[in-house]
Write a protein that holds these residues in place. Structure first.
Motif, short mmCIF file in Angstrom:
data_model
loop_
_atom_site.label_atom_id
_atom_site.label_comp_id
_atom_site.label_asym_id
_atom_site.label_seq_id
_atom_site.Cartn_x
_atom_site.Cartn_y
_atom_site.Cartn_z
N LEU A 197 0.82 -1.21 0.00
CA LEU A 197 0.00 0.00 0.00
C LEU A 197 0.86 1.25 0.00
O LEU A 197 0.57 2.20 -0.74
CB LEU A 197 -0.93 0.00 1.22
CG LEU A 197 -1.77 1.27 1.42
CD1 LEU A 197 -2.68 1.54 0.24
CD2 LEU A 197 -2.60 1.17 2.71
N GLY A 198 1.91 1.27 0.82
CA GLY A 198 2.76 2.45 0.86
C GLY A 198 3.37 2.75 -0.50
O GLY A 198 3.44 3.92 -0.93
N ARG A 199 3.79 1.70 -1.18
CA ARG A 199 4.39 1.90 -2.51
C ARG A 199 3.33 2.36 -3.51
O ARG A 199 3.59 3.23 -4.36
CB ARG A 199 5.04 0.61 -2.97
CG ARG A 199 5.84 0.74 -4.25
CD ARG A 199 6.75 -0.47 -4.45
NE ARG A 199 7.53 -0.31 -5.67
CZ ARG A 199 7.09 -0.66 -6.87
NH1 ARG A 199 5.89 -1.19 -7.01
NH2 ARG A 199 7.84 -0.48 -7.94
N PHE A 200 2.13 1.80 -3.39
CA PHE A 200 1.05 2.17 -4.31
C PHE A 200 0.66 3.63 -4.13
O PHE A 200 0.59 4.39 -5.11
CB PHE A 200 -0.15 1.24 -4.06
CG PHE A 200 -1.42 1.71 -4.69
CD1 PHE A 200 -1.59 1.67 -6.06
CD2 PHE A 200 -2.45 2.21 -3.91
CE1 PHE A 200 -2.78 2.11 -6.65
CE2 PHE A 200 -3.64 2.65 -4.48
CZ PHE A 200 -3.80 2.60 -5.86
N LEU A 201 0.40 4.06 -2.90
CA LEU A 201 -0.01 5.44 -2.67
C LEU A 201 1.14 6.41 -2.97
O LEU A 201 0.92 7.53 -3.45
CB LEU A 201 -0.48 5.62 -1.23
CG LEU A 201 -1.80 4.94 -0.85
CD1 LEU A 201 -2.13 5.17 0.62
CD2 LEU A 201 -2.95 5.42 -1.73
N GLY A 202 2.38 5.96 -2.72
CA GLY A 202 3.52 6.82 -3.02
C GLY A 202 3.65 7.07 -4.51
O GLY A 202 3.89 8.20 -4.95
N MET A 203 3.48 6.03 -5.30
CA MET A 203 3.56 6.19 -6.75
C MET A 203 2.37 6.98 -7.29
O MET A 203 2.49 7.67 -8.32
CB MET A 203 3.67 4.83 -7.42
CG MET A 203 4.97 4.10 -7.09
SD MET A 203 5.13 2.49 -7.89
CE MET A 203 5.53 3.00 -9.57
N PHE A 204 1.24 6.92 -6.60
CA PHE A 204 0.07 7.71 -6.98
C PHE A 204 0.30 9.18 -6.67
O PHE A 204 -0.27 10.06 -7.31
CB PHE A 204 -1.16 7.18 -6.25
CG PHE A 204 -2.40 7.99 -6.46
CD1 PHE A 204 -2.94 8.17 -7.74
CD2 PHE A 204 -3.05 8.58 -5.39
CE1 PHE A 204 -4.10 8.92 -7.93
CE2 PHE A 204 -4.21 9.33 -5.57
CZ PHE A 204 -4.73 9.49 -6.85
N GLY A 205 1.14 9.46 -5.67
CA GLY A 205 1.45 10.84 -5.33
C GLY A 205 0.56 11.44 -4.27
O GLY A 205 0.44 12.67 -4.20
#
Length: 857
Positions: A197-205
């Motif tokens: 999740l952290g990687r997903f939201l981080g890449m989403f910005g």
């Protein structure tokens, strides 16, 4: 079915009569049996009777090695026995799976045996509350009314809402509340730092991170300040070499971090090791090891340790040679040149600066332990070599809990018990660690635009924008967002039941209602889990996540344990379940970065993940072969199911530093009892801590304790240890486990007598933050003035906001403790006998409640 059989089924009395032989029938049968025994030879036969028929026999079942997936030990082995696509039963390690003889269980290669929680997993896997389809809320928030929708609708609506919230409210609008509840392995991670999740939201910005770990944040702070790392633990086989083990707030019968803690502690006992328990309650562990029990007032541990340290110095029992070589700030002679004139630890103990010597008598007034007992324990620890002071996480889950762990490290260092076999430096206790993961977490692994202390999110939502950065525990940044309090509009709960598990639940519920008040489409709450949870009831969308039985992965040990366990797809995902990785990959494609998020996959991954998951795991195994010198092929590992590393000697934290002179991972290269990092901070408001933390360990009076004037209104100190029958809130709805243990409040017999309370009565436990209802257990195994209520019960609110299930986090406080420690055990309450009804849990109500997750509305 014959008429007598039908009559018996409909008439329980007739059924009982049919099963009860008459005296004549009994005598006739007995005589015939005896006569037969005189004639026929005795031929032993393998028992083939079962509780009911049909029941498949072992040779009719396929056996598959897998593991547990939760943080309640070390993810031990489970062996699934299945028929077709149904798991019939679960067993555990019997010593054969690495190619050894049946029953192999040795000091260097012990069995990795699962506990009752893991072995009850069929009841969770096939629970009536299992989430099988995407669901959307249709009732009021918290009313638990949902309807089934398609994955396409769920993901389309979530993606659309994410874009709206990011565009409208900025890059801090979405709060990451992932945790390693039920989704942790090489590939599938729900972790705050390196999770999916952290990687997903981080890449989403768009991501607000939660930086503090509820279980041990004060301890993590202490370990990093003192040793420069959280890898300060020994593997548990080192316990077998101890001559003294002090279980400080530690109950290994209930909470253990190594795969074979009990095995090695039993070995130590057999070799003459002595045990001491410092704890407000006499635990099962104390009974098992015949420990000297020292009852202590909760939240006063640092004071008792200071009294012990004073006596060790006073009697000249400290290891000055060890201190001179390896320690900074223990005394004036070990202070860094630049800090001459600063207070060192021995100055503090003598009272040179505050005028108060930290004598055993001083400590006794605070902690309720006699000065004689403080001196006796100090002398035992200082003169018994090697000795392990196991400073558990529980006393660190208090206001200023980091001071307890730092004080424990000072005791460990001044007695020279660090870096030696049979000693102990443990705070966090992370020991042997597995190979780096194959998944590309290094790319955008932990991007965030605000990072807050985990249990301050509700305070932020309720008071936004009038929140000071120190109230939020804001992590500093080097850009224009430094100090900017996040405008939280949405929450993703992935592998976490945090609404049920963080402090001050009523305040959290108020914050959820505040989000709801913003209007349709202006907030977003997503819960991703394999079963319904108390948190999920408050969500907008429930996404059904496959369990670890339904996805391909490898289990990594948790904090301790040197082995890997293969986790194949044991059964196909039930209903329309998907893995977290599948869900985030599909969402990433809808948001425009799917290829970057999951570079080995294409858009079909949502429906067919097998080849991609296998490819990632093969890459990881190649790393294991290269860096950890494993000679098994990937196919051999899959066939065997477990690889147990045989270490040349027990893993002891900091052995290389003590024996070879390798520097510690601190700025000074030494054990920092005086922290140079803390001593040089000039503006605490611009740190994530927010408030001053002394450079040396000190006793700091907590907000609430049995020494507080607040006891006039709330005379009991409540502690909430981890239960044996749950992992936090996981397994709370398992009937098998609830039959063995009850959610009840434990209190001292003298307190109960004064209040007219007996075992089995229903009581109310309350303070200004909330009220809960539980049965009571009265005993002498809990010190007067203390009540014990295990954490993790699934909240069950009545119309007046009273929790009838007995969740202690309706009573906890969410005030910021500077180093990030969660004050779960800093709680004063009052207690009284009650006429309110305790609702014992979802195990009895699950069938009635589960219909709301199955119907179309």
């Amino acid at each position: 079915m014959t008429r007598p059989m039908l009559t018996a089924l409909l008439d329980p009395a007739a059924w009982a009569r049919a099963l009860t032989p008459t005296r004549r029938q009994f005598l006739q049968t007995a005589t015939a049996t005896a006569a037969t025994a005189l004639v026929l030879p005795s031929v032993p036969r393998r028992a083939e009777a079962f509780a009911y028929e049909p029941y498949p026999k072992d040779d009719e079942l396929e056996t598959v090695v897998t593991s547990c997936a939760h943080n309640c030990g070390s993810r031990h082995m489970l062996v699934a026995h299945k028929k077709g696509d149904v798991i019939v039963r679960l067993s555990t390690d019997n010593g054969t799976y690495q190619g050894d003889a049946y029953g192999t269980d040795t000091e260097e290669k012990p069995q990795v045996r699962a506990c009752l929680r893991g072995r009850s997993y069929r009841a969770r896997l096939y629970s009536p509350e299992r989430l099988l389809y995407p669901m959307k809320r249709v009732g009021a928030r918290g009313e638990a009314k949902f309807k089934r929708i398609s994955w396409d609708q769920a993901l389309s609506e979530i993606a659309e809402r994410m874009v709206h919230l990011k565009t409208t409210y900025g890059p801090t609008a979405l709060l990451d509340q992932s945790y390693a509840g039920a989704s942790y392995g090489v590939l599938h991670k729900s972790d705050q730092i390196e999770g999916l999740l952290g990687r997903f939201l981080g890449m989403f910005g768009c991501r607000t991170n939660s930086w503090s770990v509820p279980s041990y944040q004060g301890t993590t702070f202490s370990s990093r300040m003192t040793f420069g790392t959280i890898e300060d633990g020994n593997e548990d086989d080192a316990y077998a070499h101890c001559k003294l083990i002090i279980m400080w707030g530690w109950n290994p019968a209930y909470t253990f971090h190594g795969g074979n803690t009990f095995y090695y502690m039993r070995m130590a006992k057999q070799r003459g090791c002595k045990f001491v328990l410092v704890d407000p309650q006499y635990t099962d562990s104390a009974a098992a090891y015949d420990a000297w029990w020292i009852p202590i007032k909760p939240n006063t541990d640092a004071a008792m340790m200071a009294g012990m340290a004073y006596h060790i110095f006073d009697m000249g029992l400290h290891d000055q040679e060890f201190i001179n070589r390896f320690v900074q700030g223990m005394d004036a002679g070990t202070m860094p040149v630049w800090a001459q004139g600063h207070e060192n630890f021995r100055d503090y103990l003598r009272g040179d600066y505050d005028g108060t010597p930290k004598t055993p008598e001083w400590a006794a007034e605070i902690c309720g332990v006699s000065a004689d007992d403080i001196r006796k324990l100090a002398e035992m620890y200082a003169t018994t070599k090697p000795a392990a002071l196991k400073a558990s996480w529980a006393p660190g889950r208090n206001a200023y809990g980091e001071q307890y762990n730092r004080m424990a490290a000072a005791l460990q260092a001044m007695t020279g018990n660090i870096g030696i076999l049979g000693g102990c430096a443990e705070g966090v206790g992370k020991a042997w660690h597995p190979e780096a993961v194959a998944y590309p977490y290094d790319q955008n692994a932990n991007l965030w635009w605000a990072s807050i202390k985990s249990d301050r999110w509700a305070h932020i939502v309720l008071n936004y924008p009038n929140v000071r950065r120190e109230e939020a525990g804001l992590w500093p940044r080097s850009d224009e967002l430094d100090g900017v309090v996040p405008n939280i509009r949405g929450i993703f709960w992935q592998g976490s039941d945090w609404l049920n598990q963080l402090t001050n639940i009523n305040k959290e519920i108020e914050a959820i209602r505040r989000l709801d008040s913003y209007g349709e489409g202006e907030s977003l709450l997503v819960c991703m889990d394999s079963t319904i949870t108390p948190t999920g009831i408050w969500a907008d969308y429930l996404l059904p996540i496959a369990t670890h039985f339904e996805r391909h992965d490898v289990a990594l040990p948790w904090y301790k344990g040197h082995y890997y366990i293969h986790r194949p797809v044991v059964i196909q995902p039930m209903g329309e379940s998907r893995t977290d990785f599948q869900v985030f990959t599909e969402l990433a494609y809808r948001l425009g970065f799917g290829e970057a998020y999951n570079p080995k996959a294409n858009r079909n991954y949502f429906n067919d993940p097998d080849e991609v998951d296998e490819a990632y795991l093969v890459d990881w195994w190649h790393k294991v072969q290269e860096h950890q010198h494993v000679d098994w092929s990937w196919e051999t590992f899959k066939k065997r199911g477990v690889y147990k590393f045989i270490l040349p000697e027990p893993h002891v934290a900091f052995r290389a530093q003590i024996e070879q002179g390798v520097p510690f991972q601190t700025a000074s290269g030494k054990i920092e009892i005086f922290s140079g990092q803390l001593a040089q901070i000039t503006d605490w408001t611009r740190t994530q801590y927010g408030y001053h933390i002394p450079a040396i360990p000190k006793w700091i009076e907590p907000w609430e304790s049995l020494n507080s004037p607040k006891t006039a209104k709330y005379p009991f100190h409540l502690i909430s240890p981890h239960p044996r029958w749950r992992t936090h809130s996981i397994f709370n709805n398992i009937p098998w486990l609830r039959e063995t243990f009850s959610q009840e409040t434990t209190m001292n017999a003298a307190d109960a007598k004064r209040l007219g309370i007996q075992t089995g009565d229903t009581i109310e436990v309350w303070n200004e933050r909330g009220k809960v209802v539980t049965p009571v257990y009265v005993t002498e195994r809990c010190m007067p003035g203390v009540a014990v209520l295990h954490e993790g019960a699934w909240m069950d609110l009545d119309s007046n906001g009273v929790d009838r299930s007995g969740n202690p986090d309706f009573l906890t406080l969410d005030e910021p403790s500077p180093a990030g420690a969660f004050a779960y055990n800093t709680v004063l309450v009052d207690i009284a006998k009650s006429d309110l009804i305790h609702r014992p849990g979802w195990d009895q109500l699950s069938t009635a409640r589960s219909h709301v997750f199955r119907r179309d509305l």
